[in-house]
Design a protein around this motif. Sequence first.
Motif, PDB file in Angstrom:
ATOM      1  N   MET A   1       0.825  -1.210   0.000  1.00  0.00           N
ATOM      2  CA  MET A   1       0.000   0.000   0.000  1.00  0.00           C
ATOM      3  C   MET A   1       0.857   1.257   0.000  1.00  0.00           C
ATOM      4  N   ASN A   2       2.078   1.141   0.517  1.00  0.00           N
ATOM      5  CA  ASN A   2       2.999   2.286   0.556  1.00  0.00           C
ATOM      6  C   ASN A   2       3.642   2.542  -0.801  1.00  0.00           C
ATOM      7  N   GLY A   3       3.450   1.625  -1.742  1.00  0.00           N
ATOM      8  CA  GLY A   3       3.960   1.815  -3.097  1.00  0.00           C
ATOM      9  C   GLY A   3       5.392   1.372  -3.303  1.00  0.00           C
ATOM     10  N   ASN A   4       5.949   0.607  -2.365  1.00  0.00           N
ATOM     11  CA  ASN A   4       7.343   0.193  -2.491  1.00  0.00           C
ATOM     12  C   ASN A   4       7.514  -0.866  -3.575  1.00  0.00           C
ATOM     13  N   ASP A   5       8.642  -0.778  -4.270  1.00  0.00           N
ATOM     14  CA  ASP A   5       8.922  -1.699  -5.370  1.00  0.00           C
ATOM     15  C   ASP A   5       9.292  -3.093  -4.871  1.00  0.00           C
ATOM     16  N   PHE A   6       9.985  -3.118  -3.749  1.00  0.00           N
ATOM     17  CA  PHE A   6      10.439  -4.388  -3.183  1.00  0.00           C
ATOM     18  C   PHE A   6      10.160  -4.383  -1.689  1.00  0.00           C
ATOM     19  N   ILE A   7       9.735  -5.531  -1.187  1.00  0.00           N
ATOM     20  CA  ILE A   7       9.292  -5.637   0.204  1.00  0.00           C
ATOM     21  C   ILE A   7      10.068  -6.748   0.889  1.00  0.00           C
ATOM     22  N   PHE A   8      10.582  -6.447   2.079  1.00  0.00           N
ATOM     23  CA  PHE A   8      11.248  -7.448   2.910  1.00  0.00           C
ATOM     24  C   PHE A   8      10.436  -7.637   4.188  1.00  0.00           C
ATOM     25  N   VAL A   9      10.218  -8.871   4.558  1.00  0.00           N
ATOM     26  CA  VAL A   9       9.566  -9.209   5.817  1.00  0.00           C
ATOM     27  C   VAL A   9      10.600  -9.915   6.679  1.00  0.00           C
ATOM     28  N   CYS A  10      10.916  -9.333   7.839  1.00  0.00           N
ATOM     29  CA  CYS A  10      12.090  -9.755   8.599  1.00  0.00           C
ATOM     30  C   CYS A  10      11.782  -9.982  10.075  1.00  0.00           C
TER      31      CYS A  10
END
Length: 247
Positions: free
Chosen positions: A102-111
């Motif tokens: 939803m924030n529009g980020n191109d790549f997402i990391f879940v850590c």
Amino acid sequence: MRPIFGVLNHYRPKVDNEKEIDIGHGRGMAKGRADGRLMLKNFLDSLEESMEIDYDVVIVDNASSNLVNNVDIPLKYNYIYNDDDTFGVTRGWNLCANFGYMNGNDFIFVCNDDLTFNKTINDFFVDVSSGFDLKNTLFGVTSPGAPGQHNQSFHKKGASYDITNQNHPVGGGLHGWFYGFSRDYYKEYQNDGKLFDVEETTPWQGNERFQEKHRAMGSRQVIIGSVLVEHGFSGGWRHRREVCEVK
């Protein structure tokens, strides 16, 4: 590319009426998670020292005993407090993923919060841009002491390891302390806003099983060998808070 790092955090002090709980994976018994905020601070500080491109952060606080204190963690990050841990860490994973999308980020990391970054994290963005089908690939990295090809012995610049067809202790593939994926992957594999569609079935342990469904839909699971992230293997929150209380 502007990535976002979603970090799932939990803080719980030790209290007199708390019973010891099995933290899983052979690491003995424990009370509380009093070092939760320290791990979060280390995560954020090491990331800031390591990253060479602009990035965002969202902290998903999974039912901690209190809110993040600005004295310890500067309130310059996106912050979500989830006061219901009924659905374990898996709900937190989904909150991280949803916010990044939803924030529009191109790549997402879940850590996990018990990670320490170094400069090799920058190699991730170089390697994933060279020939991978980002719409259909879920990424992991290497770490000291990690199992299988996550292990540091496979850490090598420019290397990658497709483990899609390999066995996994819980039928998953990548281990659940670090997932990386593009926003297109999220769009392709989410189901009613849940990328990790195992909240009800495996909220705490074994929740890597979502990858079985993703594989059946065409997903690949790949470890990026050029990235080495230290993982503290701090599993002392694999249960709901109330099970700690001596009745």
